[in-house]
Design a protein around this motif. Structure first.
Motif, PDB file in Angstrom:
ATOM      1  N   LEU A 174       0.875  -1.169   0.000  1.00  0.00           N
ATOM      2  CA  LEU A 174       0.000   0.000   0.000  1.00  0.00           C
ATOM      3  C   LEU A 174       0.916   1.224   0.000  1.00  0.00           C
ATOM      4  N   TYR A 175       1.319   1.635  -1.204  1.00  0.00           N
ATOM      5  CA  TYR A 175       2.241   2.777  -1.258  1.00  0.00           C
ATOM      6  C   TYR A 175       2.097   3.605  -2.525  1.00  0.00           C
ATOM      7  N   VAL A 176       2.628   4.827  -2.450  1.00  0.00           N
ATOM      8  CA  VAL A 176       2.674   5.703  -3.619  1.00  0.00           C
ATOM      9  C   VAL A 176       3.948   5.344  -4.371  1.00  0.00           C
ATOM     10  N   GLU A 177       3.798   4.874  -5.611  1.00  0.00           N
ATOM     11  CA  GLU A 177       4.978   4.459  -6.371  1.00  0.00           C
ATOM     12  C   GLU A 177       5.643   5.651  -7.045  1.00  0.00           C
ATOM     13  N   LEU A 186       4.978   9.823  -9.140  1.00  0.00           N
ATOM     14  CA  LEU A 186       4.159  10.967  -9.535  1.00  0.00           C
ATOM     15  C   LEU A 186       4.648  11.450 -10.892  1.00  0.00           C
ATOM     16  N   MET A 244       7.692  15.025 -16.208  1.00  0.00           N
ATOM     17  CA  MET A 244       8.789  14.444 -15.413  1.00  0.00           C
ATOM     18  C   MET A 244       8.209  13.473 -14.382  1.00  0.00           C
ATOM     19  N   GLU A 245       8.839  12.318 -14.291  1.00  0.00           N
ATOM     20  CA  GLU A 245       8.353  11.332 -13.324  1.00  0.00           C
ATOM     21  C   GLU A 245       9.183  11.402 -12.041  1.00  0.00           C
ATOM     22  N   ILE A 246       8.488  11.359 -10.912  1.00  0.00           N
ATOM     23  CA  ILE A 246       9.183  11.340  -9.627  1.00  0.00           C
ATOM     24  C   ILE A 246       8.939   9.983  -8.978  1.00  0.00           C
ATOM     25  N   LYS A 247      10.027   9.269  -8.698  1.00  0.00           N
ATOM     26  CA  LYS A 247       9.893   7.994  -7.980  1.00  0.00           C
ATOM     27  C   LYS A 247       9.649   8.302  -6.501  1.00  0.00           C
ATOM     28  N   VAL A 248       8.650   7.721  -5.947  1.00  0.00           N
ATOM     29  CA  VAL A 248       8.305   8.046  -4.570  1.00  0.00           C
ATOM     30  C   VAL A 248       8.517   6.836  -3.634  1.00  0.00           C
ATOM     31  N   ASN A 249       7.770   5.766  -3.912  1.00  0.00           N
ATOM     32  CA  ASN A 249       7.853   4.534  -3.105  1.00  0.00           C
ATOM     33  C   ASN A 249       7.756   4.783  -1.597  1.00  0.00           C
ATOM     34  N   THR A 250       6.737   5.524  -1.218  1.00  0.00           N
ATOM     35  CA  THR A 250       6.483   5.794   0.200  1.00  0.00           C
ATOM     36  C   THR A 250       5.148   5.180   0.600  1.00  0.00           C
ATOM     37  N   GLY A 251       5.154   4.459   1.703  1.00  0.00           N
ATOM     38  CA  GLY A 251       3.938   3.817   2.193  1.00  0.00           C
ATOM     39  C   GLY A 251       2.866   4.836   2.527  1.00  0.00           C
ATOM     40  N   ILE A 252       1.654   4.549   2.101  1.00  0.00           N
ATOM     41  CA  ILE A 252       0.543   5.469   2.351  1.00  0.00           C
ATOM     42  C   ILE A 252       0.304   5.607   3.854  1.00  0.00           C
ATOM     43  N   SER A 258       2.645   5.381   6.112  1.00  0.00           N
ATOM     44  CA  SER A 258       3.942   5.548   6.794  1.00  0.00           C
ATOM     45  C   SER A 258       3.865   6.551   7.949  1.00  0.00           C
TER      46      SER A 258
END
Lengths: 117, 223
Positions: A105-108, A110, B1-9, B11
């Protein structure tokens, strides 16, 4: 309907990742949602619309990547897709399977307007 | 532009839960998060449990409710410290809400913190509050299909309390099938068959809980 609370988290993450950028316009938000979460995609989409309204995210595409529930048997090592949360090993019928994937469950990522530098 | 985030919702919630957990750990307070449907009997189970534990376990209660403080007032009558959290519409407690009331307790003088979540089988499961164990309360009148319909709660819980066993004969519930479904979802779960109304089975549950509290206390004295 905790999807509103989840989406509040998504928008916090969007803000943290875009506030220092020259490109303020977010055009796509990609989420990864495992099958074994209690997040319903339709409810996430509805919550997304609500939170996006009047922000630089308004009109952005919401992409939800679903991850199937996969489990591994502690006994015989069988690994595969687990249907309907039945954690009984199809290989050896034992219980006691570990979840390999499906709790994501995460934001991959943007996508923001402009090419940046 | 794409930003890689990979942060848990979740978190931010998880971070807060870690803080809560370290506060509980510091004073070796065993903490449980009780979840179940509205009307499953969470508060009544809790009241009976408190009556048994009083005198042996020093406990306090955090009551989650959307708008009212009815449950907290019930618990108050049993003479234990209780704090009410009103979520104001939200269907679950989160770690920040719990953190907001922790300073109202003297944790050094407690062995057990019981958090009763908002009545709901779905949403509360996703929000870690910093507890040691999640406990599910399922009343048999809800039907034997509930574990398979709401598996995550049963997968994540350390024990399930099957409540309202005194009226089993008036239901169409297949108890063996219900137990089997619960074990298929989580073979390590402990199942207690109780009736909070008659008191049946509450002793076994209270003993099991006391053992867990004592294990944590041993860590305290060993320190």
């Amino acid at each position: 309907m905790h999807e509103m609370a989840l989406m509040a988290g998504v928008f916090d993450i969007i803000r943290e990742n875009t506030e220092d950028l020259p490109e303020k316009n977010v055009t796509r938000v990609t989420l990864v949602v495992g099958e074994m979460t209690n997040a319903v995609p339709e409810a996430l989409e509805a919550a997304f619309e609500v939170y996006a309204k009047g922000t630089p995210v308004e009109g952005a595409e919401l992409v939800i990547k679903n991850v199937p529930l996969m489990a591994k048997c502690r006994g015989c090592g069988w690994e595969g897709k687990t249907e309907k949360h039945v954690f009984m090993c199809p290989g050896c019928s034992s219980l006691g399977m570990e979840v390999v994937s499906g709790r994501e469950l995460y934001v991959e990522s943007l996508e923001v307007d402009g090419d940046g530098d | 532009m794409e930003i890689k985030v990979n942060t848990g919702i979740l978190s931010a919630n998880e971070q807060k839960a870690v803080e809560n957990r370290s506060l509980f750990e510091k004073d070796r307070v065993f903490t449980i998060n009780i979840m179940g449907s509205p009307g499953s009997g969470k508060t009544t189970v809790l009241e009976k449990t408190i009556d048994i534990l009083t005198g042996t376990v020093r406990l306090a209660v955090i009551e989650g409710d959307i708008y009212t403080s009815k449950d907290a007032r019930r618990i108050e009558k049993h003479g234990v410290p209780v704090e009410q959290i009103n979520t104001g519409g939200a269907c679950h407690l989160d770690a920040k809400m719990v953190s907001g009331v922790l300073n109202k307790f003297d944790l050094t003088g407690l062995d057990l913190m019981i958090i009763e979540n908002v009545g709901n089988l779905v949403c509360p499961v996703e929000f870690d509050l910093g507890e040691d164990l999640k406990i599910a309360v399922l009343s048999i009148t809800e039907g034997d299909d509930k574990p398979m319909k709401y598996p995550l709660l049963f997968r994540e819980s350390g024990a399930v309390i099957l409540n309202k066993m005194d009226i089993l004969e008036f239901t169409d519930v297949d108890l063996q099938a219900l137990r089997q479904d619960i074990y298929i979802i989580n073979p390590d779960i402990k199942i207690f068959e109780v009736s909070a109304r008659t008191g049946q089975g509450i002793d076994q549950w209270a003993d099991w809980l006391t053992d867990r509290v004592n294990n944590k206390l041993k860590e305290k004295t060993a320190k």
